[in-house]
Scaffold this motif. Structure first.
Motif, PDB file in Angstrom:
ATOM      1  N   ILE A   1       0.840  -1.203   0.000  1.00  0.00           N
ATOM      2  CA  ILE A   1       0.000   0.000   0.000  1.00  0.00           C
ATOM      3  C   ILE A   1       0.875   1.252   0.000  1.00  0.00           C
ATOM      4  O   ILE A   1       0.609   2.207  -0.725  1.00  0.00           O
ATOM      5  CB  ILE A   1      -0.965  -0.002   1.210  1.00  0.00           C
ATOM      6  CG1 ILE A   1      -1.983  -1.130   1.040  1.00  0.00           C
ATOM      7  CG2 ILE A   1      -1.661   1.344   1.368  1.00  0.00           C
ATOM      8  CD1 ILE A   1      -2.848  -1.393   2.238  1.00  0.00           C
ATOM      9  N   GLU A   2       1.956   1.209   0.787  1.00  0.00           N
ATOM     10  CA  GLU A   2       2.871   2.357   0.847  1.00  0.00           C
ATOM     11  C   GLU A   2       3.521   2.606  -0.520  1.00  0.00           C
ATOM     12  O   GLU A   2       3.645   3.751  -0.965  1.00  0.00           O
ATOM     13  CB  GLU A   2       3.949   2.098   1.901  1.00  0.00           C
ATOM     14  CG  GLU A   2       4.938   3.224   2.048  1.00  0.00           C
ATOM     15  CD  GLU A   2       6.013   2.900   3.082  1.00  0.00           C
ATOM     16  OE1 GLU A   2       7.199   3.099   2.760  1.00  0.00           O
ATOM     17  OE2 GLU A   2       5.649   2.460   4.187  1.00  0.00           O
ATOM     18  N   GLU A   3       3.932   1.536  -1.213  1.00  0.00           N
ATOM     19  CA  GLU A   3       4.548   1.682  -2.532  1.00  0.00           C
ATOM     20  C   GLU A   3       3.542   2.193  -3.558  1.00  0.00           C
ATOM     21  O   GLU A   3       3.887   3.004  -4.419  1.00  0.00           O
ATOM     22  CB  GLU A   3       5.139   0.346  -2.988  1.00  0.00           C
ATOM     23  CG  GLU A   3       6.348  -0.063  -2.162  1.00  0.00           C
ATOM     24  CD  GLU A   3       6.718  -1.522  -2.320  1.00  0.00           C
ATOM     25  OE1 GLU A   3       7.843  -1.862  -1.893  1.00  0.00           O
ATOM     26  OE2 GLU A   3       5.912  -2.322  -2.846  1.00  0.00           O
ATOM     27  N   LYS A   4       2.297   1.731  -3.455  1.00  0.00           N
ATOM     28  CA  LYS A   4       1.258   2.243  -4.368  1.00  0.00           C
ATOM     29  C   LYS A   4       1.121   3.747  -4.214  1.00  0.00           C
ATOM     30  O   LYS A   4       1.001   4.475  -5.193  1.00  0.00           O
ATOM     31  CB  LYS A   4      -0.090   1.563  -4.098  1.00  0.00           C
ATOM     32  CG  LYS A   4      -0.208   0.193  -4.721  1.00  0.00           C
ATOM     33  CD  LYS A   4      -1.536  -0.430  -4.419  1.00  0.00           C
ATOM     34  CE  LYS A   4      -2.612   0.196  -5.269  1.00  0.00           C
ATOM     35  NZ  LYS A   4      -3.885  -0.513  -5.202  1.00  0.00           N
ATOM     36  N   ARG A   5       1.144   4.207  -2.976  1.00  0.00           N
ATOM     37  CA  ARG A   5       1.045   5.642  -2.715  1.00  0.00           C
ATOM     38  C   ARG A   5       2.291   6.380  -3.204  1.00  0.00           C
ATOM     39  O   ARG A   5       2.194   7.407  -3.875  1.00  0.00           O
ATOM     40  CB  ARG A   5       0.874   5.880  -1.214  1.00  0.00           C
ATOM     41  CG  ARG A   5      -0.459   6.471  -0.868  1.00  0.00           C
ATOM     42  CD  ARG A   5      -0.586   6.821   0.594  1.00  0.00           C
ATOM     43  NE  ARG A   5      -1.434   5.798   1.193  1.00  0.00           N
ATOM     44  CZ  ARG A   5      -1.101   5.034   2.218  1.00  0.00           C
ATOM     45  NH1 ARG A   5       0.043   5.174   2.816  1.00  0.00           N
ATOM     46  NH2 ARG A   5      -1.928   4.127   2.665  1.00  0.00           N
ATOM     47  N   GLN A   6       3.460   5.839  -2.869  1.00  0.00           N
ATOM     48  CA  GLN A   6       4.727   6.477  -3.224  1.00  0.00           C
ATOM     49  C   GLN A   6       4.862   6.679  -4.731  1.00  0.00           C
ATOM     50  O   GLN A   6       5.252   7.751  -5.191  1.00  0.00           O
ATOM     51  CB  GLN A   6       5.887   5.627  -2.718  1.00  0.00           C
ATOM     52  CG  GLN A   6       7.254   6.155  -3.112  1.00  0.00           C
ATOM     53  CD  GLN A   6       8.376   5.199  -2.735  1.00  0.00           C
ATOM     54  OE1 GLN A   6       8.167   4.187  -2.072  1.00  0.00           O
ATOM     55  NE2 GLN A   6       9.573   5.521  -3.163  1.00  0.00           N
ATOM     56  N   PHE A   7       4.527   5.646  -5.506  1.00  0.00           N
ATOM     57  CA  PHE A   7       4.686   5.710  -6.960  1.00  0.00           C
ATOM     58  C   PHE A   7       3.398   6.109  -7.690  1.00  0.00           C
ATOM     59  O   PHE A   7       3.378   6.186  -8.903  1.00  0.00           O
ATOM     60  CB  PHE A   7       5.183   4.364  -7.504  1.00  0.00           C
ATOM     61  CG  PHE A   7       6.553   3.994  -7.033  1.00  0.00           C
ATOM     62  CD1 PHE A   7       7.667   4.745  -7.400  1.00  0.00           C
ATOM     63  CD2 PHE A   7       6.752   2.888  -6.219  1.00  0.00           C
ATOM     64  CE1 PHE A   7       8.938   4.393  -6.976  1.00  0.00           C
ATOM     65  CE2 PHE A   7       8.021   2.527  -5.790  1.00  0.00           C
ATOM     66  CZ  PHE A   7       9.114   3.282  -6.159  1.00  0.00           C
ATOM     67  N   ARG A   8       2.317   6.331  -6.921  1.00  0.00           N
ATOM     68  CA  ARG A   8       1.007   6.667  -7.498  1.00  0.00           C
ATOM     69  C   ARG A   8       0.593   5.625  -8.534  1.00  0.00           C
ATOM     70  O   ARG A   8       0.245   5.951  -9.677  1.00  0.00           O
ATOM     71  CB  ARG A   8       1.015   8.060  -8.103  1.00  0.00           C
ATOM     72  CG  ARG A   8       1.265   9.119  -7.073  1.00  0.00           C
ATOM     73  CD  ARG A   8       1.209  10.488  -7.668  1.00  0.00           C
ATOM     74  NE  ARG A   8       1.468  11.457  -6.626  1.00  0.00           N
ATOM     75  CZ  ARG A   8       1.961  12.644  -6.844  1.00  0.00           C
ATOM     76  NH1 ARG A   8       2.237  13.037  -8.054  1.00  0.00           N
ATOM     77  NH2 ARG A   8       2.176  13.467  -5.848  1.00  0.00           N
ATOM     78  N   LEU A   9       0.628   4.361  -8.112  1.00  0.00           N
ATOM     79  CA  LEU A   9       0.324   3.251  -9.005  1.00  0.00           C
ATOM     80  C   LEU A   9      -1.171   2.982  -9.061  1.00  0.00           C
ATOM     81  O   LEU A   9      -1.861   3.049  -8.048  1.00  0.00           O
ATOM     82  CB  LEU A   9       1.043   1.979  -8.533  1.00  0.00           C
ATOM     83  CG  LEU A   9       2.562   2.044  -8.523  1.00  0.00           C
ATOM     84  CD1 LEU A   9       3.135   0.783  -7.887  1.00  0.00           C
ATOM     85  CD2 LEU A   9       3.093   2.222  -9.928  1.00  0.00           C
TER      86      LEU A   9
END
Length: 136
Positions: A98-106
Motif C-alpha cells: 500500500i505504501e509503494e502504491k502511494r509512493q509511486f502513485r500506481l
C-alpha cells in the motif's frame, strides 16, 4: 465483429477482445472514457455482468483503468525510462505494498520490479514506467 452467443469463447472475453481491438485501432484514445456499462450492455446486447467481467479483464491486462465516479478509460501510455542494472542482481516482479502504491502513485494491477544486489538496498521500480537494462 460482433458477439457470438453460440461461440465456445465466453461472452465477456469476446467483448474484451472487441473493446481491445477498438482501442488498438484508435477509436478510443489514451485517457478517453469508454462508454458506460449500460451503454456497452445495450450496444452489444449483453448483460451488465458480462460488461463488468470484460472491463475487469481489460483492467487486469493494463489496457484500461477505472476511476470511481468517472468510469473506465483507456490507460495513458508513457515512454518507459531505462534503468541500468550492472553487476550480479536478482530481479523480481511483485504487487506493490500500500505504501509503494502511494509512493509511486500506481493504479490497481500495476506491479513493481524489485532489484536485489548483494550488499545494497533493494531498488523498487514501477513496472509500467521502467525498463531494466541488465549489463555484464
Amino acid at each position: 465483429m460482433s458477439i457470438d452467443p453460440g461461440s465456445y469463447t465466453p461472452l465477456y472475453r469476446q467483448l474484451a477482445d472487441l473493446l481491445r481491438g477498438r482501442i488498438e485501432a484508435g477509436e478510443f484514445a489514451p485517457g478517453e472514457n469508454l462508454p458506460s456499462e449500460a451503454q456497452l450492455a445495450q450496444a452489444y446486447e449483453v448483460g451488465r455482468d458480462t460488461v463488468r467481467d470484460a472491463l475487469a479483464a481489460l483492467r487486469s491486462e493494463g489496457v484500461i483503468i477505472t476511476v470511481k465516479g468517472s468510469g473506465s478509460q483507456v490507460r495513458l501510455w508513457h515512454e518507459p525510462t531505462v534503468v541500468r542494472v550492472d553487476g550480479r542482481a536478482r530481479i523480481a516482479a511483485r504487487m506493490p505494498s500500500i505504501e509503494e502504491k502511494r509512493q509511486f502513485r500506481l493504479k490497481d494491477g500495476t506491479p513493481v520490479l524489485v532489484v536485489h544486489r548483494e550488499g545494497l538496498d533493494e531498488e523498487i521500480h514501477p513496472a509500467d514506467r521502467i525498463q531494466l537494462e541488465v549489463g555484464d
